[in-house]
Design an enzyme around this catalytic site. Structure first.
Site, mmCIF file in Angstrom:
data_model
loop_
_atom_site.group_PDB
_atom_site.id
_atom_site.type_symbol
_atom_site.label_atom_id
_atom_site.label_comp_id
_atom_site.label_asym_id
_atom_site.label_seq_id
_atom_site.Cartn_x
_atom_site.Cartn_y
_atom_site.Cartn_z
ATOM 1 N N CYS A 131 46.902 63.276 24.031
ATOM 2 C CA CYS A 131 45.546 62.835 23.718
ATOM 3 C C CYS A 131 44.559 63.988 23.867
ATOM 4 C CB CYS A 131 45.131 61.690 24.637
ATOM 5 S SG CYS A 131 46.130 60.193 24.482
ATOM 6 N N CYS A 144 46.983 61.183 29.435
ATOM 7 C CA CYS A 144 47.827 61.463 28.262
ATOM 8 C C CYS A 144 47.588 62.889 27.755
ATOM 9 C CB CYS A 144 47.509 60.436 27.164
ATOM 10 S SG CYS A 144 48.199 60.839 25.564
#
Length: 290
Positions: free
Chosen positions: A38, A35
């Site tokens: 993230c 991600c």
């Protein structure tokens, strides 16, 4: 990695998140290695965990490896940040927010160091010692200048004290903080109260009553009397006089009667104990205008 940022799995979630959140807020970051957002959010959260130095714990959970936890807490997109206090989920956001917004998120959760002083000030006010209460509230603000509630409390205490100096200070302080405080309803109510206090300053109630006895259409006297009554928290009396202005001459002074009632409605809307009174006079005003 900061000592206040830890990796958590389903095996130790109850201990490191739920149990720990009974002592200090725990911020859970659901992330995954693939991600990209993230990767943007993670260093910001770790930096803030170090900066806040124990005021909250950052618990990082790999959602790929802990899918049961992600499902339990309704994670549908990552990064997903969830805040736990007292063993309960109390707030959350999804996505990589800017640092300033994350700070606001944290500050809503973390008890202010000024809170004991603020509560002490309110206790002094309840005992009738408004001067000491204002001094104590000023100490709370000095200790934590980001505590919005303390600013609004100080303004309210200044209005309760009622001296010209306190009123002036309340007006200046509200002008400085009104745009930044989160409780905009309370800020609007305090602004309405300040405006009424400024209008009613130095008013002689007996003299105004005498003027109305001589001439019931002395709308200026009635308006001043309404503002003075509102300042003394006789809100029913104030609304009755304002409604009477509307009944007698709704257009007088650019609809000052109607506007005065709306200002009072704003003031009282932040105080649930006046809900019935506001409802009653909203209906009365609507009937008068229609």
């Amino acid at each position: 990695m900061s000592q206040h940022a830890i990796d958590v799995s389903i095996a130790d979630f109850d201990d490191k998140v739920l149990a720990a959140s009974r002592r200090v807020p725990v911020i859970v970051d659901f992330w995954a290695p693939w991600c990209q957002p993230c990767r943007i959010l993670k260093p910001i959260l770790e930096k803030l965990a170090a900066e806040y130095s124990g005021k909250f714990i950052l618990a990082k959970i790999n959602s790929d490896e802990n899918q049961a936890l992600a499902m339990r807490y309704g994670v549908r997109g990552i990064p997903a940040v969830k805040a736990f206090v007292g063993g309960e989920l109390v707030d959350e956001f999804t996505g990589a927010l800017p640092e300033a917004q994350i700070r606001e998120f944290l500050d809503r959760l973390i008890p202010s160091p000024a809170e004991p002083l603020r509560r002490e000030a309110l206790s002094l006010a309840a005992a009738g010692n408004l001067v000491a209460a204002r001094q104590k509230m000023a100490e709370a603000i000095d200790l934590d200048p980001r505590n919005d509630t303390a600013y609004l409390d100080f303004i309210q205490l200044s209005l309760d004290l009622g001296t010209p100096e306190a009123l002036s200070e309340a007006s200046e302080l509200l002008a400085a903080v009104a745009d930044r405080v989160r409780d905009q309803d309370r800020a609007a109510a305090l602004k309405a109260r300040i405006e009424m206090a400024q209008t009613a300053s130095g008013v002689d109630l007996a003299a105004l009553a005498t003027r109305l006895e001589r001439d019931a259409n002395d709308h200026e006297a009635r308006l001043q009397l309404a503002n003075a009554l509102a300042l003394r928290q006789d809100y029913r009396g104030a609304l009755e006089h304002l409604l009477e202005i509307v009944r007698r001459d709704r257009k007088w002074n650019d609809e000052a009667g109607r506007k005065g009632m709306l200002k009072l409605f704003t003031l009282l809307s932040a105080q649930p104990q006046y809900d019935d009174l506001v409802r009653e006079f909203r209906i009365a005003l609507a009937r008068t205008l229609n």
